[in-house]
Design an enzyme around this catalytic site. Structure first.
Site, mmCIF file in Angstrom:
data_model
loop_
_atom_site.group_PDB
_atom_site.id
_atom_site.type_symbol
_atom_site.label_atom_id
_atom_site.label_comp_id
_atom_site.label_asym_id
_atom_site.label_seq_id
_atom_site.Cartn_x
_atom_site.Cartn_y
_atom_site.Cartn_z
ATOM 1 N N ALA A 98 0.800 -1.230 0.000
ATOM 2 C CA ALA A 98 0.000 0.000 0.000
ATOM 3 C C ALA A 98 0.828 1.273 0.000
ATOM 4 O O ALA A 98 0.327 2.339 -0.352
ATOM 5 C CB ALA A 98 -0.940 0.010 1.214
ATOM 6 N N ASN A 109 14.787 -7.930 11.636
ATOM 7 C CA ASN A 109 13.451 -8.347 11.215
ATOM 8 C C ASN A 109 13.360 -8.162 9.704
ATOM 9 O O ASN A 109 13.439 -7.057 9.190
ATOM 10 C CB ASN A 109 12.413 -7.497 11.940
ATOM 11 C CG ASN A 109 10.997 -7.752 11.463
ATOM 12 O OD1 ASN A 109 10.748 -8.618 10.623
ATOM 13 N ND2 ASN A 109 10.053 -6.997 12.015
ATOM 14 N N GLY A 145 0.640 2.729 8.871
ATOM 15 C CA GLY A 145 1.516 1.700 9.391
ATOM 16 C C GLY A 145 1.154 0.289 8.960
ATOM 17 O O GLY A 145 0.052 0.018 8.469
ATOM 18 N N THR A 146 2.125 -0.630 9.161
ATOM 19 C CA THR A 146 1.933 -2.011 8.732
ATOM 20 C C THR A 146 0.852 -2.719 9.546
ATOM 21 O O THR A 146 0.130 -3.573 9.016
ATOM 22 C CB THR A 146 3.252 -2.791 8.852
ATOM 23 O OG1 THR A 146 3.776 -2.629 10.183
ATOM 24 C CG2 THR A 146 4.272 -2.283 7.846
ATOM 25 N N GLY A 162 14.719 -2.973 12.187
ATOM 26 C CA GLY A 162 14.341 -3.512 13.473
ATOM 27 C C GLY A 162 15.274 -4.661 13.820
ATOM 28 O O GLY A 162 15.436 -5.603 13.045
ATOM 29 N N HIS A 169 21.907 8.893 -28.912
ATOM 30 C CA HIS A 169 23.104 9.276 -29.675
ATOM 31 C C HIS A 169 24.265 9.631 -28.742
ATOM 32 O O HIS A 169 24.142 10.557 -27.934
ATOM 33 C CB HIS A 169 22.860 10.523 -30.550
ATOM 34 C CG HIS A 169 21.566 10.532 -31.285
ATOM 35 N ND1 HIS A 169 21.325 9.769 -32.397
ATOM 36 C CD2 HIS A 169 20.437 11.243 -31.056
ATOM 37 C CE1 HIS A 169 20.107 10.009 -32.834
ATOM 38 N NE2 HIS A 169 19.534 10.881 -32.039
#
Length: 399
Positions: A8, A162, A84-85, A137, A311
């Site tokens: 996302a 991580n 955020g995740t 992390g 070129h």
């Protein structure tokens, strides 16, 4: 088991390439980086993929559809704002079963490691060992269990990080809903993972092959890795007096003209025109409908579709977006004379050789010089005989 892909985000660190596309659609070896992850998931036995999209989601949906081209079923959910995740995973809760694998969309991961992750009993986190863990992390491990997880600490206790690959269960959603919003205004997945760590359940799995694609110069490393085991396949036209040295792929409709020398690994996309007398060096991927013309040298670069370098040009160790045109004699430098690593703005690429990252629809006049570490925003117009260095904003005009 289901596989969830987080796709996302815009990817601000990938500017200017992400001004016109989501990060996961940046091409690696002429395929979106997310396509490599989907292929690995399909090869590992996942046939039900849930993709969390947001920024410029239409690009992801248009390419992957319902998953037919990849041999899997793909469902989509939308994260409307980038919170955020953890928030991204919550948006997919209604589609998920009790156990699933979760992957960040901006990395390369092997089929083998995905099989290992899905095959573990209980919850686990994939780990990678890196030289400089400060930007990741960092985890501590005892036996096969994770005992500590620290976000981007200046004094990392280990070199284990991580890697953004997890096997989780439905309890994670309850943990996420009780997590406080972070200082960044986000719901952090890593905060919710602390519940598994406290109970001693979170298993550690060291990945055998992993690459993070977080910055534009990482595109070059990922591109080289994805072409590492490539074999020669010529579907286009190669004229007489062309030399293909090493593994070279020439896609349908492409024409490689006389006098051209191509060192593999190299991919020439569909309907490209190469040469005459061009020199293309290893680990270069040229997207569809490009023109690499007379007396042009391109080395270790990723050229997006519909770009012309026609070129007497030199392009070294660079990433160039779609719809660009380099005027005759325009050259991109890739090496500092003091041999120090190249910086792009305030960021150290940690690369001795890096040229430029150029956004989409950038037009150069004749005989321009682009210095090492330049980043040029989408739609910039560079006048003839200009010297370009540093950060150039979108739609800028340089005379």
């Amino acid at each position: 088991m289901q596989c969830v892909l987080l796709a996302a985000g815009m990817g601000k660190r990938m500017w200017p390439l992400t001004a016109t596309r989501p990060k996961v659609m940046i091409p690696i070896a002429n395929r979106p980086m997310l396509a490599h992850l989907v292929s690995a998931a399909a090869g590992a036995g996942f046939d039900d993929i849930v993709c969390v999209v947001g920024y410029r989601e239409e690009a992801v949906r248009s390419y992957f559809g319902k998953g037919e081209r990849c041999g899997v079923k793909i469902s989509y959910v939308v994260q409307r704002s980038q919170r955020g995740t953890g928030d991204a995973l919550l948006s997919a809760e209604h589609l998920l079963e009790d156990e699933f694998v979760l992957l960040n969309g901006d990395m390369l991961l092997s089929e083998e490691d995905l099989r290992r992750i899905s095959g573990t009993g209980g919850v686990c986190m994939g780990l990678a060992e890196v030289e400089d863990p400060k930007e990741y992390g960092v985890v501590e491990v005892e036996a096969d269990r994770i005992t500590g997880l620290y976000e981007k600490t200046p004094n990392p206790p280990t070199n284990l990080i991580n890697a953004g690959a997890y096997r989780l269960d439905a309890r994670i959603f309850g943990y996420l809903r009780t997590c406080p919003v972070s200082e960044r205004g986000e719901v952090e997945l890593t905060d919710a993972l602390q519940e598994y760590i406290r109970s001693g359940e979170l298993q550690a799995m060291l990945l055998s092959s992993w690459m993070d694609i977080g910055q534009p110069w990482n595109v070059l490393d990922a591109n080289a890795l994805c072409m590492d085991h490539m074999e020669t396949k010529v579907s286009g036209t190669v004229e007489e007096n062309v030399i293909l040295h090493g593994p070279v792929v020439v896609k349908e409709g492409a024409v490689v003209k006389s006098g051209t020398y191509i060192e593999g690994p190299c991919i020439i996309g569909e309907n490209c025109r190469i040469g005459p007398h061009a020199y293309i060096r290893g680990s270069t991927a040229i997207g569809a409908n490009c023109h690499i013309g007379h007396s042009v040298e391109v080395k270790n670069s990723v050229i997006f579709p519909n770009t012309n370098i026609p070129h007497f040009n030199y392009v070294g160790d660079s990433v160039i977006g779609s719809g660009c045109n380099l005027g005759a004699g325009t050259k991109v430098a890739n090496l500092r004379h003091d041999n120090r690593s190249v910086r792009v703005g305030s960021q150290d690429t940690k690369r001795r050789k890096f040229g430029a990252v150029i956004g989409d629809d950038v037009l150069f006049g004749i005989n321009c010089s682009v210095n090492v570490g330049a980043a040029i925003g989408r739609g910039a117009r560079i006048g003839p005989h200009s010297y370009v260095s540093g950060i150039v904003g979108e739609d800028a005009i340089i005379r």
